[in-house]
Design a protein around this motif. Sequence first.
Motif, PDB file in Angstrom:
ATOM      1  N   MET A 147      -4.519  13.254   6.045  1.00  0.00           N
ATOM      2  CA  MET A 147      -2.698  14.028   4.960  1.00  0.00           C
ATOM      3  C   MET A 147      -2.429  12.870   4.191  1.00  0.00           C
ATOM      4  SD  MET A 147      -0.522  14.159   9.003  1.00  0.00           S
ATOM      5  CE  MET A 147      -0.950  12.383   9.464  1.00  0.00           C
TER       6      MET A 147
ATOM      7  N   HIS B 132       6.902   6.791  17.147  1.00  0.00           N
ATOM      8  CA  HIS B 132       5.743   7.529  18.274  1.00  0.00           C
ATOM      9  C   HIS B 132       4.504   6.092  17.583  1.00  0.00           C
ATOM     10  CE1 HIS B 132       5.028   7.823  13.699  1.00  0.00           C
ATOM     11  NE2 HIS B 132       3.915   8.568  15.009  1.00  0.00           N
TER      12      HIS B 132
ATOM     13  N   ASP C 226       0.489   7.197  17.759  1.00  0.00           N
ATOM     14  CA  ASP C 226      -0.543   8.088  16.894  1.00  0.00           C
ATOM     15  C   ASP C 226      -1.294   8.231  18.599  1.00  0.00           C
ATOM     16  OD1 ASP C 226       0.844   7.627  14.502  1.00  0.00           O
ATOM     17  OD2 ASP C 226      -1.240   6.509  13.422  1.00  0.00           O
TER      18      ASP C 226
ATOM     19  N   LEU D 100       7.081   1.883   6.236  1.00  0.00           N
ATOM     20  CA  LEU D 100       6.648   2.213   7.338  1.00  0.00           C
ATOM     21  C   LEU D 100       7.606   0.949   8.280  1.00  0.00           C
ATOM     22  CD1 LEU D 100       2.829   2.843   7.736  1.00  0.00           C
ATOM     23  CD2 LEU D 100       4.736   4.340   8.029  1.00  0.00           C
TER      24      LEU D 100
ATOM     25  N   ARG E 195       7.661   8.531  -2.296  1.00  0.00           N
ATOM     26  CA  ARG E 195       6.829   7.684  -1.575  1.00  0.00           C
ATOM     27  C   ARG E 195       5.356   8.275  -0.832  1.00  0.00           C
ATOM     28  NH1 ARG E 195       6.592   6.195   4.352  1.00  0.00           N
ATOM     29  NH2 ARG E 195       5.281   8.541   3.723  1.00  0.00           N
TER      30      ARG E 195
HETATM   31  O1  LIG Z   1       4.283   8.064   5.989  1.00  0.00           O
HETATM   32  C1  LIG Z   1       5.306   8.504   7.467  1.00  0.00           C
HETATM   33  O2  LIG Z   1       6.011   8.014   7.124  1.00  0.00           O
HETATM   34  C2  LIG Z   1       4.800   8.645   8.181  1.00  0.00           C
HETATM   35  C3  LIG Z   1       2.857   7.983   8.962  1.00  0.00           C
HETATM   36  C4  LIG Z   1       3.489   8.464  10.535  1.00  0.00           C
HETATM   37  O3  LIG Z   1       4.118   7.471  10.709  1.00  0.00           O
HETATM   38  C5  LIG Z   1       1.952   8.683  10.727  1.00  0.00           C
HETATM   39  O4  LIG Z   1       1.128   9.389  10.044  1.00  0.00           O
HETATM   40  O5  LIG Z   1       1.596   7.904  12.179  1.00  0.00           O
END
Ligand SMILES: O=C(O)CCC(=O)C(=O)O
Length: 296
Positions: A144, A159, A161, A190, A260
Motif C-alpha cells: 500500500m 489494531h 495486522d 505510528l 505523511r
Molecule cells: O500508516 C498508518 O497510519 C497506519 C498503517 C497501519 O497501521 C498498517 O498498515 O497496519
Amino acid sequence: MSDRPLLPPMAFITPEEIRKFHKDGFLVLEEFFSSDECDAMRAQIQRIIAGMDVPLSCRTEFSTKQEEQLQAQGSAEYFLTSGDQIRFFFEKGDFLIPKEKSINKIGHALHAYDPIFKKITHAPKVQALARKIGFQDPVVVQSMYIFKQPGIGGEVTPHQDATFLHTEPLGRVVGLWIALENATQDNGCLWFIPCSHTSGVTRRMVRAPPGTIPCTQFVGSEQVYDDSLFLPAPVGKGGLILIHGQVVHKSEPNRSERSRHVYTFHLMEAKETVWSKENWLQPTSRLPFPPLYTEN
Ligand SMILES: O=C(O)CCC(=O)C(=O)O
C-alpha cells in the motif's frame, strides 16, 4: 550511539536490533532507504495518480437509498478484488476536494505491477532483513501507498495486522513500513504498545458470504487498550519500521499542514504456514503471492 556501522548503512542490522524486534514487536531502522529512493517512489506515485481511473461509484456521493446501495455494492467489489490490482481509496466524505488531495491510499499490488515499487520491495537490503528475522521462504502478500493527507488524513485505530492477515500458526506475518518523508507526532506517525505481540488475536476480519454488504465482517472484538501504553515511533525520511503481525499499533489523524507519505508491504513466511481462506485478501491465478527472494 548505535553500533550500526555507517557504511554501507542500511543492510546492516545488528543482532541486538533483531533481539529488540522480537522483544518489543517492532523495530525502527532509521535511514534504511536513501532520500533518492524515497523521492523516486513519490515521483512514481504522482505519475500513477495522474493516470488514475476510479469508477464513479467509488467517487460520487449519492442521494437516494437505491443509489447508496449501488454505491456500497460497487465499492465493496472494488475493495474485495483489489488484492491483485493497483486501486485507489479515498478519505470519507471528501468528494469536493480534488481527488489527488483526498486520496487515502493506493493498494494492494504495487509490489507486483509497478517497476519502482517492485524494485524497492525486492531490494537486497529488504531480503537481508527478512533473512535476519529467520524467514526462509517469504512471500509478498500486499502493498500500500498511504498518503495521510495534511489536515484530513484520518486516524488508524488500534489494531493488530493479524486481524486482517491471518495465518496458522500465527507469528508468520511482518509489515515493513517505509517513511517517504519525516513521520512525526504532528503528521501522524505510528504508535505501538511494546511487547503486545505475544498474546494472540481477539478479533478477525473475514470475508462475508458472497453478495453480502458489507463484504467483510468481524469475528470477536478488539480489546480496549489503555492509551497510556502506546509509545510514539517517529522516524525520519527513509526510515523503515518493522512491524510484527500481532503487535498493537495505531496512528492519529494528521492535524498538521504536512503530508505523511509511506510505502508499506507485508511479508508472510510461507514455509509450513497456512494462509487463511477467510482473509479478505487471497492470492489469485493472476497474482499468486510472489516470493521475496527473487531478483526483479
Ligand atoms: O500508516 C498508518 O497510519 C497506519 C498503517 C497501519 O497501521 C498498517 O498498515 O497496519
